[in-house]
Design an enzyme around this catalytic site. Structure first.
Site: not given
Ligand code: ADP
Ligand code: ZN
Ligand code: MG
Length: 616
Positions: A213, A434, A509
């Site tokens: 993600p 910690e 932990d």
């Molecule tokens: P996914 O669909 O893989 O979950 P997204 O395409 O929705 O991720 O990415 C979320 C946001 O993160 C994008 O709108 C962008 O702004 C940023 N982002 C993620 N990867 C990149 C990348 N390689 N270059 C620039 N921005 C990125």
């Molecule tokens: Zn701890």
């Protein structure tokens, strides 16, 4: 001798239907208060029609009211009678038009209301049925169903992405070179289909974008459309999972029809794992629906003629759960992996998203990139945004390096919660806990360097010891896993050594320790080979009506051996940790005392304690 079984389901049904009809009747009566007087007399005597006509003949009746098939009569002595007639029989047929009688005959016309009643009677069971189905599918489908409710189904909710407004290009996707390389070909195909057709080359129909993600799958799909300059029909897998069986399928049909009309075009199915799960597992409405939707997608993809200039891109972060049929040649046979960004890619993503922010001239994004191992593109974007917000809050004129550094911590560990009231004695325990982690980790060979020790609450945590990897790593050695457990034990052991007992603060932990030990034995074959051997022991989870249950593929004896081995690994790490902390008890106390005063200890400050005796 035949005997009806007890609680035969057949008996239930007519009863239920009767109940529903009775309720409906009651409801309808309430809906027509104007006529309610007709029924409201409590002392109405039901008599046969002939009896009523007899009374009429004897001129005993003052009034007669006829409504539909009911005749209500009131006699001169105040008695009320009711009789039923054939619906078609009118006043004349019944012989009630005798002018010599004193009775006043009134026919109540219900035809106006009748239509309504008919409609209601016709529609009400259907509405009930629909409500029932909605209720059932809500319960059965773990996906919950999309927004919009039961109406307007069947139409695809694909959002057409307006290319004139925001055209995403490959330059908007930082890093991800391999992925971009692979999809470049698709862009070319969409732009010059003839070139490929002439050569007889089969062009790809479906591309599966796979990645964690936030790695930019959606972004890359948009960029493909932007580069190829074609319409982009985007729909999310979860939107297909609807409450009515068959709706998803018709939506797919609709989506493909629209896209074909606009070809060349791209259909983007985001989060396809919501519909593309293995078929034939689980029961319930949601599952049936998924299967039909999936089949429809497959049918549509198989149905493209060779000239159709349409490409289906799907994205998922769970390729393992996808139905095999989706991955067959001619379908999503091309997989493009988008990795988590490495150091260089992170720097590029940061640079890209920093363009529209006002950074102080002395900021060093390289440093931030090196501190953000394991951050996705989305995390990095979020980091810059957090930094900008805190700069605004502090009324600075630009974003400083400190804002960026704080944002790294905020994104990875949650915001600081200084308002949380912690008593002095608790703070004392937290500090030792910690520092225990930090020291135990420090004396482990493979441990990441301590970056920061803090007793300021963050998110759920009361204190934080932050080990920061210096470079991207793709493998984890056995030693590293063991030592990870050693440093995780540090907090609890420090509490025990200093205060004589442990607290609930170590539960997280322990959870992590158990997870590491368990996967060492069950997944990585690092257990005692005489007892459990290098085998992957899996506990499959099977979906069943929205619930998961686990099925072991190993015997009870093996399960016991695994438990013992896991226990052994954990105890081993614990005694190693205890050894380290006992040796460094005075240092532990000293650093914890300083931490109580300072709240944070940086990497340099921490390392300074070990300068005197460099025995690492
Ligand atoms: P996914 O669909 O893989 O979950 P997204 O395409 O929705 O991720 O990415 C979320 C946001 O993160 C994008 O709108 C962008 O702004 C940023 N982002 C993620 N990867 C990149 C990348 N390689 N270059 C620039 N921005 C990125
Ligand atoms: Zn701890
Ligand atoms: Mg996405």
């Amino acid at each position: 001798m035949k005997q009806m079984p007890k609680n035969a389901p057949k008996r239930n049904n007519p009863f239920k239907i009767l109940l529903i009809i009775a309720l409906l009747g009651a409801g309808l009566t309430l809906l027509f208060p104007g006529n309610s007087s007709f029924f409201s007399q409590s002392t109405v005597e039901d008599i046969p029609l002939t009896g009523l006509l007899e009374k009429y003949g004897d001129d005993e009746l003052k009034t007669i009211k006829i409504k539909d098939n009911q005749i209500l009569a009131e006699s001169f002595d105040g008695a009320m009678y009711r009789a039923f007639k054939e619906p078609s029989a009118n006043v004349k047929d019944l012989g009630l038009s005798d002018l010599s009688k004193r009775t006043s005959v009134e026919v109540i016309d219900t035809s106006g209301g009748k239509i309504w009643i008919n409609i209601l009677i016709g529609v009400a069971p259907f509405i009930l049925l629909v409500l029932f189905l909605v209720f059932i599918s809500r319960r059965a489908s773990s996906m919950g169903g999309g927004e919009g409710g039961p109406f307007g189904f069947g139409k695809s909710r694909a959002k057409v992405y307006d290319k004139t407004k925001h055209s995403t290009k490959f330059t908007d996707v930082a890093g991800a070179y391999e992925a971009k390389d692979e999809v470049e070909e698709v862009v070319d195909f969409l732009k010059n289909p003839k070139k490929y057709q002439k050569m007889g080359a089969k062009t790809p129909k479906g591309i599966l974008l796979v990645g964690a993600p936030g790695t930019g799958k959606t972004l890359l799909a948009r960029a493909i459309a932007g580069e190829a300059d074609v319409p982009f029909f985007s729909v999310s897998g979860s939107e297909f999972v609807e409450m009515f069986v068959g709706v998803g399928a018709s939506r797919v049909r609709d989506l493909f029809k629209t896209a074909k009309r606009n070809a060349p075009a791209i259909i983007f199915i985001d989060e396809i794992d919501a519909i593309g799960k293995h078929r034939g597992q689980g029961v319930g409405g949601g599952h049936d629906e998924r299967e039909q939707t999936l089949n429809q997608i497959l049918t549509e993809m198989d149905g493209f003629e060779s000239g159709t200039n349409l490409i289906v891109i799907a994205a998922t972060n769970r390729p393992d759960v996808l139905d095999k049929a989706l991955l067959r040649p001619g379908r999503f046979d091309r997989r493009v992996h988008i990795d988590m960004p490495d150091m260089e890619a992170r720097l590029q993503i940061l640079t890209l998203h920093a363009k529209n922010k006002t950074l102080a001239p002395n900021t060093n994004l390289q440093k931030i990139a090196s501190k953000t191992v394991g951050f996705s593109g989305a995390d990095l974007e979020n980091l810059l945004n957090e930094a900008a917000i805190s700069a605004v809050k502090a009324r600075q004129k630009n974003v400083s390096q400190e804002d960026l550094e704080n944002a790294v911590e905020k994104v990875s560990m949650g915001p600081e919660r200084r308002s949380r009231r912690i008593t002095d004695s608790e703070r004392n325990i937290i500090a030792h806990h910690e520092v225990g982690h930090a020291i135990a980790g420090h004396f482990c060979e493979t441990s990441e360097p301590v970056h920061k020790v803090s007793i300021i609450s963050r998110g759920m945590a009361l204190g934080v010891t932050w080990f920061l990897p210096e470079e991207d790593k793709y493998l984890m050695s056995e030693q590293k896993m063991q030592e990870e457990m050693v440093s995780l034990h540090g907090g609890r052991i420090a509490e025990r050594l200093i205060f004589g007992q442990t607290t609930s603060g170590a539960s997280n932990d322990l959870e992590r320790i158990s997870r590491i030990a368990r996967s060492m034995v069950m997944t990585y074959g690092m257990g005692d080979r005489k007892k459990v051997g290098p085998v992957v022991f899996s506990e499959k989870s099977k979906g069943w009506g929205g619930m998961d249950f686990h099925e072991k593929d190993f015997s009870e004896e093996t399960a016991r051996a695994i438990d013992e081995d896991v226990q052994h690994l954990i105890l081993e790490a614990e005694s190693k940790c205890e050894e380290i902390l006992k040796k460094n008890l005075s240092l532990l106390k000293k650093i914890a005392t300083d931490l109580l005063k300072k709240e944070n200890i940086s990497r340099e400050e921490f390392l300074a304690y070990f300068k005197e005796k460099p025995e690492k």
